[in-house]
Write a protein that holds these residues in place. Structure first.
Motif, mmCIF file in Angstrom:
data_model
loop_
_atom_site.group_PDB
_atom_site.id
_atom_site.type_symbol
_atom_site.label_atom_id
_atom_site.label_comp_id
_atom_site.label_asym_id
_atom_site.label_seq_id
_atom_site.Cartn_x
_atom_site.Cartn_y
_atom_site.Cartn_z
ATOM 1 N N VAL A 104 0.869 -1.180 0.000
ATOM 2 C CA VAL A 104 0.000 0.000 0.000
ATOM 3 C C VAL A 104 0.903 1.225 0.000
ATOM 4 N N ILE A 105 0.978 1.907 -1.136
ATOM 5 C CA ILE A 105 1.855 3.075 -1.244
ATOM 6 C C ILE A 105 1.122 4.199 -1.962
ATOM 7 N N GLY A 106 1.615 5.419 -1.766
ATOM 8 C CA GLY A 106 0.975 6.591 -2.328
ATOM 9 C C GLY A 106 1.249 6.749 -3.812
ATOM 10 N N MET A 110 6.620 3.465 -6.793
ATOM 11 C CA MET A 110 6.581 2.071 -7.240
ATOM 12 C C MET A 110 7.578 1.296 -6.385
ATOM 13 N N ILE A 111 7.419 -0.020 -6.366
ATOM 14 C CA ILE A 111 8.321 -0.848 -5.582
ATOM 15 C C ILE A 111 8.561 -2.157 -6.313
ATOM 16 N N SER A 112 9.778 -2.663 -6.202
ATOM 17 C CA SER A 112 10.123 -3.943 -6.821
ATOM 18 C C SER A 112 10.746 -4.834 -5.753
ATOM 19 N N PHE A 113 10.263 -6.067 -5.662
ATOM 20 C CA PHE A 113 10.750 -6.993 -4.650
ATOM 21 C C PHE A 113 11.820 -7.910 -5.218
ATOM 22 N N ILE A 169 2.891 -17.819 0.042
ATOM 23 C CA ILE A 169 2.723 -16.368 0.027
ATOM 24 C C ILE A 169 2.924 -15.867 -1.396
ATOM 25 N N GLU A 170 1.938 -15.171 -1.899
ATOM 26 C CA GLU A 170 2.032 -14.576 -3.236
ATOM 27 C C GLU A 170 2.129 -13.060 -3.095
ATOM 28 N N MET A 171 3.181 -12.481 -3.653
ATOM 29 C CA MET A 171 3.410 -11.041 -3.564
ATOM 30 C C MET A 171 3.032 -10.378 -4.885
ATOM 31 N N LYS A 172 2.215 -9.347 -4.799
ATOM 32 C CA LYS A 172 1.865 -8.548 -5.967
ATOM 33 C C LYS A 172 2.696 -7.267 -5.937
ATOM 34 N N GLU A 173 3.462 -7.010 -7.001
ATOM 35 C CA GLU A 173 4.251 -5.780 -7.034
ATOM 36 C C GLU A 173 3.382 -4.575 -7.376
ATOM 37 N N GLU A 174 2.263 -4.806 -8.083
ATOM 38 C CA GLU A 174 1.347 -3.703 -8.374
ATOM 39 C C GLU A 174 0.702 -3.252 -7.074
#
Length: 243
Positions: A104-106, A110-113, A169-174
Motif C-alpha cells: 500500500v503506497i501513495g 513504485m516498488i520492486s521486490f 505467500i504470493e506477492m503482488k508488485e502492483e
C-alpha cells in the motif's frame, strides 16, 4: 459450558508500544473466561469491519474495566477509533493455504521486490491471523524510512486463516494505492492523520516550487514568505504531535 458467552462487547483503547504492528489484542481475565478462550488463542473482532487478533493479557490496572487494547493498524482493519465499541468472539481459524498481499503506497511511488521476498514475508508473519482486506506490517520491510503496509487481497481458504510454514505467500508488485482506500471507511483519527500527511506533502511541494521565484523578490517580501512558511510548518508539526 452454559456460562460461555457467544460474544463480549468491549471499549477500544490504545495498545502498548510493544504490540504495534504485531496483530495483538489485549483483554482481561473476565473476558477470556466469558468466551472460553485463553492467552495465545486467536479471536474474531468485529467493529464496522471484521478482523482477527491473537490474545494477550491486560495490565493489572486494566482488569475488569471492559476494555480491549489494539494498535492503530488493527483499529484500521476494524474501521474504529479509540473509544468505540467492538464485539469479540471465539472463532475457528484454519491454516492458510495461500495468502496474496500487495504493498500500500501513495501515488507516484513504485516498488520492486527481490528474489526470496515471499519466504522473508512468511517468516515475518508466521503464526499471524489474517483475513481478506487486512492491512499488515512485515517486520524488516520499509519504504523511505517508514514501515511499509501491505493489504491482504486474497486468502485460501476463505475466512480467517493463520500463516503457517506450509502457506504459499504470493506477492503482488502492483500496489494498492492509498487513494484507493475510502476515507469513509476509516475511523476519524485515521482520516485526520491522512489529512495532516497530505497537507504536509503538498506544503513542501509548493514551497519547493516557489524557492527560486522568492529568491528574486525584495527582502521584505522574502521575509514575509519565510514567516508564513514557518507558521504553516509549525501548525502541521503540532497537528502531527496531536496524533
Amino acid at each position: 459450558m452454559s456460562d460461555i458467552q457467544e460474544h463480549v462487547v468491549l471499549k477500544v483503547l490504545e495498545a502498548p508500544e510493544s504490540d504495534v504492528g504485531l496483530g495483538r489484542a489485549r483483554v482481561d481475565t473476565k473476558t477470556r473466561l466469558a468466551l472460553g478462550v485463553d492467552v495465545g488463542e486467536v479471536v474474531e473482532i468485529v467493529g464496522k469491519k471484521g478482523t482477527a487478533a491473537k490474545l494477550f493479557r491486560m495490565m493489572r490496572e486494566d482488569e475488569g474495566k471492559g476494555h480491549i487494547r489494539v494498535d492503530r493498524l488493527v483499529r484500521r482493519n476494524l474501521g474504529v477509533d479509540v473509544g468505540d465499541e467492538v464485539q469479540i468472539r471465539k472463532t475457528v481459524i484454519q491454516p492458510g493455504q495461500r495468502v496474496t498481499i500487495a504493498p500500500v503506497i501513495g501515488e507516484g511511488h513504485m516498488i520492486s521486490f527481490g528474489q526470496g521476498i515471499e519466504n522473508f514475508v512468511k517468516r515475518g508473519l508466521l503464526k499471524r491471523p489474517v483475513t481478506k482486506g487486512d492491512l499488515v506490517i512485515v517486520p524488516g520491510i520499509a519504504l523511505m524510512g517508514g514501515a511499509l503496509p501491505f493489504m491482504v487481497i486474497e486468502v485460501m481458504p476463505e475466512g480467517i486463516v493463520q500463516i503457517v510454514d506450509d502457506s504459499v505467500i504470493e506477492m503482488k508488485e502492483e500496489p494498492v494505492r492509498e487513494s484507493g482506500l475510502s476515507s469513509e471507511e476509516l475511523p476519524p483519527g485515521e482520516v485526520y492523520s491522512n489529512l495532516v500527511q497530505t497537507l504536509r506533502k503538498a506544503t513542501e511541494l509548493i514551497l519547493e516550487q516557489f524557492t527560486d521565484p522568492l529568491a528574486k523578490m525584495p527582502t521584505e517580501t522574502r521575509e514575509r514568505a519565510r514567516e508564513l512558511a514557518e507558521a504553516i510548518r509549525k501548525l502541521l508539526t503540532d497537528a502531527e504531535s496531536d496524533q
